[in-house]
Design a protein around this motif. Structure first.
Motif, short mmCIF file in Angstrom:
data_model
loop_
_atom_site.label_atom_id
_atom_site.label_comp_id
_atom_site.label_asym_id
_atom_site.label_seq_id
_atom_site.Cartn_x
_atom_site.Cartn_y
_atom_site.Cartn_z
N ARG A 152 -11.56 -3.02 7.24
CA ARG A 152 -12.43 -4.15 6.90
C ARG A 152 -11.64 -5.45 6.94
NH1 ARG A 152 -10.98 -6.22 2.20
NH2 ARG A 152 -10.03 -4.95 0.57
N CYS A 153 -12.37 -6.58 6.88
CA CYS A 153 -11.74 -7.90 6.83
C CYS A 153 -10.91 -8.01 5.56
CB CYS A 153 -12.80 -8.99 6.88
SG CYS A 153 -12.13 -10.66 6.76
N SER A 154 -9.75 -8.65 5.67
CA SER A 154 -8.89 -8.84 4.49
C SER A 154 -9.43 -9.92 3.55
CB SER A 154 -7.48 -9.22 4.93
OG SER A 154 -7.50 -10.48 5.59
N PHE A 155 -10.39 -10.72 4.05
CA PHE A 155 -10.98 -11.82 3.28
C PHE A 155 -9.91 -12.76 2.72
CE2 PHE A 155 -14.93 -10.04 3.91
CZ PHE A 155 -15.06 -8.74 3.41
N ALA A 156 -8.85 -12.98 3.50
CA ALA A 156 -7.77 -13.85 3.05
C ALA A 156 -8.23 -15.29 2.85
CB ALA A 156 -6.62 -13.81 4.05
N LYS A 157 -9.31 -15.67 3.53
CA LYS A 157 -9.85 -17.03 3.40
C LYS A 157 -11.10 -17.06 2.52
CE LYS A 157 -8.14 -18.45 7.94
NZ LYS A 157 -8.51 -18.97 9.29
N GLY A 158 -11.38 -15.95 1.85
CA GLY A 158 -12.54 -15.90 0.98
C GLY A 158 -13.61 -14.96 1.51
N GLN A 159 -14.51 -14.53 0.62
CA GLN A 159 -15.59 -13.61 1.01
C GLN A 159 -16.56 -14.30 1.95
OE1 GLN A 159 -16.14 -10.39 -0.04
NE2 GLN A 159 -14.26 -10.28 -1.26
N VAL A 162 -7.85 -4.93 7.97
CA VAL A 162 -6.85 -4.09 7.33
C VAL A 162 -7.45 -2.76 6.90
CG1 VAL A 162 -5.50 -6.06 6.52
CG2 VAL A 162 -7.32 -5.14 5.07
N GLY A 163 -6.56 -1.78 6.68
CA GLY A 163 -6.98 -0.46 6.26
C GLY A 163 -7.33 -0.42 4.79
N PHE A 204 -4.18 1.15 12.48
CA PHE A 204 -4.85 0.06 13.18
C PHE A 204 -4.86 -1.24 12.38
CE2 PHE A 204 -7.22 3.85 14.93
CZ PHE A 204 -6.54 3.86 16.13
N SER A 205 -4.17 -1.27 11.22
CA SER A 205 -4.13 -2.49 10.42
C SER A 205 -3.47 -3.63 11.20
CB SER A 205 -3.35 -2.26 9.12
OG SER A 205 -4.19 -1.74 8.12
N ASN A 206 -4.03 -4.84 11.02
CA ASN A 206 -3.49 -6.06 11.63
C ASN A 206 -3.51 -6.03 13.16
OD1 ASN A 206 -2.79 -7.25 9.06
ND2 ASN A 206 -1.08 -5.82 8.98
N THR A 247 0.84 -1.19 0.00
CA THR A 247 0.00 0.00 0.00
C THR A 247 0.88 1.23 0.00
OG1 THR A 247 -0.07 0.02 2.40
CG2 THR A 247 -1.82 -1.18 1.29
N THR A 248 0.30 2.35 -0.45
CA THR A 248 1.07 3.58 -0.56
C THR A 248 0.97 4.43 0.68
OG1 THR A 248 -0.83 4.64 -1.61
CG2 THR A 248 0.80 3.60 -3.06
#
Length: 506
Positions: free
Chosen positions: A308-315, A296-297, A282-284, A276-277
């Motif tokens: 919001r949720c990073s949805f690393a495991k899916g929506q 994550v931000g 408050f991320s993580n 990210t730029t």
């Protein structure tokens, strides 16, 4: 007459052989508890006693049976313990006892201290019980340090000092770990598949499951999170980590170090973090209640900062976006919930000082006894040297007793060191903690956003976000002050569902 007496149960525990020898034996506890029950006009109908650790996960069968029994038998209203640390030295057991009192109207007795804890106890009494549990836990941690040192010594000898990781088995005869003939080859295959760079962890999880890889205890599927930890464990190429240090092991490696490093490099190709730029303070810090992924931000419309949720495991169903300012306000409210007024802090400090005096007195008495025995043992060793030859003792007899006396001297010296406490250091720590508890709200609000995460991590080890609620996992002693308050901090009122700052279904 006995039929009219209120019924009581007795719970007795020792956690080590040393306690049996220092006046806390099960028989001594039982005698005192029975005498106490008679004085209180209580009829003893059930007794549990045994050697159990206050921290063990499987050892405290008696404690669990006692809880179950007391909940099922409404006619047995009283439970008698010897002293508080015979009841518990950890917060989870304290909560279970509090449940017996609050929800089942049980009365807790401490026979040695002649104290009672019940629904009728004042808030001051309940708070002091919390403080005493914290102090007892601190003492328990100090005592356990000796065991930790023994495990470090074993590690320095190249022997893995704990339960064998998946792929290995503990050998009770040698004390070492041996290759598991069933899971060992599958763990080697895990590294080979990963190093090829052609498979993601979910794909490898499925392959190994079909090949027969199962959890050791429950026989279930070995999930990708476990496989990830296995891939980062150096024990499989011949070294192991213990107490934040890497040791060369004497066990048989499953793989080469080269394969281990190739697998780590290949794994990173599937888990490159999104760049990210800008920074999101408050991320993580939080985790999603729905799936456990990090919160994550996110920058919306080039000006609104959300999390919001990073949805690393899916929506998944809940896809709320929370504005950064509102999340900041929610954390401030949480901090206010574990802050205390100055006069309460001063009162707590007086209670801690009083407790420290009692602890120091008990330790001084214990140390005096140990030093007396140490002096006697040293005198016996000196006498052995002085009189052994004159009295015609054989060299075998002298050597045997020399080893015995020296072993006891070393043991007593370790016990004396374990009993040493520094009241000034303990008191200063309590002063620092109480000072922080009084000023946390001001410190947090005055801190720049980028500096707030460390304070939040100091208060809680984890935060879980569930729609409009934050569930903090408080660290000590913040859990004590938060206990009795709401376990979750509702953001309702601070974040309106109709607000433009909260978007559902996005």
């Amino acid at each position: 007459m006995l039929e009219q007496m209120q019924k009581a149960a007795i719970y007795l525990r020792v956690s080590s052989k040393g306690q049996e020898e220092n006046g806390f034996s099960l028989d001594a506890q039982e005698k005192l508890a029975v005498e106490y029950a008679a004085k209180q006009g209580l009829k003893v109908v059930k007794i549990w006693k045994g050697a159990e650790s206050a921290w063990g996960k499987t050892e405290r069968q008696n404690f669990s049976e006692m809880l179950s029994y007391m909940k099922k038998h409404s006619d047995v209203r009283h439970v008698i313990f010897d002293v508080l640390d015979r009841m518990t030295r950890n917060d989870m057991d304290k909560i279970k006892i509090a449940e017996l009192v609050k929800e089942y109207d049980k009365v807790i007795h401490f026979s040695r201290d002649n104290k009672i804890y019940s629904r009728e106890s004042s808030s001051d009494d309940e708070f002091m019980l919390d403080v005493q549990v914290a102090v007892a836990k601190k003492m328990s941690n100090d005592i356990s340090r000796k065991t930790t040192m023994g495990m470090i010594e074993k590690a320095e000898q190249g022997i893995y000092p704990s339960c064998a990781p998946i792929g290995y088995l503990n050998n009770r005869n040698t004390g070492k770990i041996d290759v598991d003939p069933v899971r060992g080859p599958l763990i080697k295959k895990l590294f080979e598949l990963t190093a090829s760079g052609e498979y993601s962890l979910p794909m490898i999880e499925e392959i190994l499951y079909k090949d027969g890889l199962r959890e050791r205890l429950h026989g279930g599927r070995v999930r990708k999170n476990t496989l990830y930890r296995v891939l980062h464990n150096p024990i499989y190429y011949g070294e192991f980590r213990w107490a934040k240090k890497l040791y060369p092991g004497k066990h048989i490696p499953l793989i080469s170090k080269d394969l281990y490093e190739r697998a780590i490099r290949a794994l990173s190709q599937f888990q490159r973090p999104r760049v990210t730029t800008r920074n999101y303070p408050f991320s993580n810090l939080l985790h999603c209640k729905e799936c456990g992924c990090s919160i994550v931000g996110n920058l919306a419309k080039k000006k609104y900062m959300y999390y919001r949720c990073s949805f690393a495991k899916g929506q998944h169903k809940h896809k709320g976006y929370i504005h950064e300012e509102q999340l900041d306000a929610a954390f401030a409210a949480m901090i206010d919930g574990v802050s205390i007024p100055l006069d309460i802090a001063q009162w707590i400090q007086k209670a801690v000082d009083l407790r420290l005096k009692h602890v120091e007195k008990a330790h001084t008495k214990e140390i005096a006894g140990l030093k007396a025995e140490l002096s006697k043992t040293q005198a016996k060793l000196e006498q052995l040297y002085n009189e052994g030859m004159d009295r015609g003792y054989s060299s075998e007899f002298i050597n045997h007793n020399e080893r015995r006396y020296k072993s006891r001297i070393a043991e007593l010296t370790q016990q004396i060191q374990a009993q040493q406490i520094n009241p000034q250091a303990v008191r200063q720590k309590s002063v620092d903690v109480l000072k922080l508890l009084c000023n946390m709200g001001t410190i947090y609000r005055n801190a720049p956003l980028a500096e707030k995460k460390p304070l939040l991590r100091h208060i809680a080890s984890d935060y879980v976000l569930e729609d409009d609620k934050i569930w903090p996992k408080y660290r000590e002693p913040f859990n004590i002050f938060a206990e009795g308050n709401k376990k979750c901090l509702e953001i309702k009122g601070k974040i309106s569902k109709s607000s433009k700052h909260l978007i559902w279904g996005g």
